[in-house]
Design an enzyme around this catalytic site. Structure first.
Site, mmCIF file in Angstrom:
data_model
loop_
_atom_site.group_PDB
_atom_site.id
_atom_site.type_symbol
_atom_site.label_atom_id
_atom_site.label_comp_id
_atom_site.label_asym_id
_atom_site.label_seq_id
_atom_site.Cartn_x
_atom_site.Cartn_y
_atom_site.Cartn_z
ATOM 1 N N TRP A 130 0.868 -1.186 0.000
ATOM 2 C CA TRP A 130 0.000 0.000 0.000
ATOM 3 C C TRP A 130 0.899 1.229 0.000
ATOM 4 C CZ3 TRP A 130 -1.707 2.826 4.821
ATOM 5 C CH2 TRP A 130 -2.691 3.789 4.542
ATOM 6 N N ASP A 211 0.731 -4.931 9.952
ATOM 7 C CA ASP A 211 -0.391 -4.031 9.693
ATOM 8 C C ASP A 211 -1.586 -4.866 9.239
ATOM 9 O OD1 ASP A 211 -1.976 -1.834 9.219
ATOM 10 O OD2 ASP A 211 -1.110 -1.406 7.245
ATOM 11 N N LYS A 246 -12.811 -1.164 7.964
ATOM 12 C CA LYS A 246 -13.459 -2.090 7.052
ATOM 13 C C LYS A 246 -14.403 -3.043 7.774
ATOM 14 C CE LYS A 246 -10.214 -0.515 4.180
ATOM 15 N NZ LYS A 246 -9.282 0.574 4.529
#
Length: 401
Positions: A130, A211, A246
């Site tokens: 990311w 993460d 999320k």
């Protein structure tokens, strides 16, 4: 005063969202941003969250600052979710946890903390990762490099190259890892591969920074945390950033957490204090409303069970979209396997499309995805999946013509 500033080029993903929003074509599809939409193309509000918010609103209460490290119940819930209920590492008091402003805030607090106390350390991220991982750690003063990860030829992990690379790093170098639902590829390490990676990290005395932004979207809540729990069993000191954006569909509430596993309770107390000091210098205290929602849902047995079920509904819909897209593409593109779509995990898929093919999807079909070919599978639904399959098939056929 500011004439010497350089222009900001913009974030590639957020800029893509803006282009999509400005597109006037009625059949446009947004497969770029990492947001879960239901089959009607809407951002869901989970029933467990609704019930928590009703409790918060009845009666409406004053809104004082939260403690710098967040609500105690929130922090305890983060630990249970990541490390398991009643596990030894929690009983021993070896984990220092703070609430943060989303997963990005957790990464920032952790990066600032590490750079302050291990100033010679370098940070290494997966190739690819990311994009904001690099930006956050560079912004904290790190030199950021990449370790081998994704193999486009096999749609798997370059595990031998990855292990060899990690074995050459210096003690205390930071290795940023994705415990599940790798962003952007969707390609995860197997348990056997995780064991190999963690052995190297332990032997080389590296600092793992895990993460986990999509817990529950891969296999299940426990299996998705395998790497985290295995690292704790091995006695490693490491960092974990987690996000509720999320899996609670609370994107704008900015709710996340940072946990640091230490050698003993005394070290955890020292780390906890320095984490609070780091937070004080950045934003002072975490978000209140989202924090209370998480606190209620995670600490009410009935709501927690309901929430887990809602996460698995989202997970299963993503899996179904993967299977339907694979089937449609294999029917439309003769002689090519799209098995990778169903082997990958989580919200994202590396489609294998080139930047030129991605641009043609945008120009000719109003289908928006990130330039490296990353597709957010959660943007697919029963109404647009045939259109997207046709668009992808047309782009692929044009290149093969």
């Amino acid at each position: 005063m500011f004439s010497h500033l350089t222009a900001y080029a913009g974030d590639p993903i957020l800029g893509l969202m803006q282009k999509h929003d400005e597109d006037l074509r009625g059949d446009k599809v947004n497969l770029g941003v990492g947001v879960y939409y239901d089959d009607d193309g809407r951002l869901p509000v989970l029933e467990s969250v609704k019930q928590a918010e009703e409790r918060i609103a009845n009666p409406i209460k004053p809104r004082p600052y939260l403690p710098m490290d967040g609500l105690p119940g929130y922090r305890a819930a983060c630990q249970r979710l990541l490390f398991g209920k009643d596990t030894q590492v929690i009983k021993d008091g070896r984990v220092a946890t703070v609430a943060t402003i989303g997963g990005s805030g957790a990464l920032k607090v952790g990066a600032d903390f590490i750079h302050a106390w291990f100033p010679e350390a370098k940070c290494y991220v997966s190739d690819p990762t990311w994009g904001n991982h690099i930006g956050i750690f560079e912004g904290s003063g790190f030199e950021v490099g990449k370790y081998p990860y994704y193999d486009p030829a096999t749609n798997g992990v370059r595990i031998d190259d990855m292990l060899a690379f990690l074995d050459k790093l210096n003690p205390n170098d930071v290795v940023l890892l994705h415990p599940c639902c790798h962003n952007p590829t969707g390609v995860d390490l197997t348990r056997e591969q995780w064991d190999q990676v963690l052995d190297v990290i332990k032997n080389k005395r590296l600092l793992a920074f895990m993460d986990i932004a999509y817990q529950g979207f891969g296999e299940d809540m426990d299996a998705d945390a395998y790497a985290i729990r295995r690292a704790a069993e091995l006695g490693l000191s490491f960092f974990v950033s987690n996000s509720f954006s999320k899996n609670l569909s609370l994107y704008g509430e900015r709710v996340g957490g940072l946990s640091v596993v230490c050698q003993d309770a005394a070290q955890a107390k020292l780390v906890h204090g320095q984490l609070k000091y780091t937070i004080r210098r950045i934003y002072s205290s975490p978000a209140s409303h989202g924090g209370h929602v998480v606190d209620i849902v995670m600490n009410d047995d009935a709501l927690f069970e309901q929430w887990v079920g809602e996460v698995y509904v989202m997970r299963d819909r993503i899996r179904a979209m993967r299977a339907q897209l694979r089937e449609a593409l294999e029917q439309k593109v003769a002689g090519r396997s799209f098995e990778y779509l169903t082997k990958q995990n989580g919200m994202f898929s590396f489609t294998g499309l080139t930047p030129e093919q991605v641009q043609r999807l945008q120009d000719d079909f109003a289908v928006y995805m990130v330039g490296n070919g990353r597709m957010c599978v959660a943007g697919l639904n029963s109404r647009n999946i045939d259109y997207i399959a046709n668009a992808m098939a047309a782009v692929l056929a044009n290149d093969n013509a």
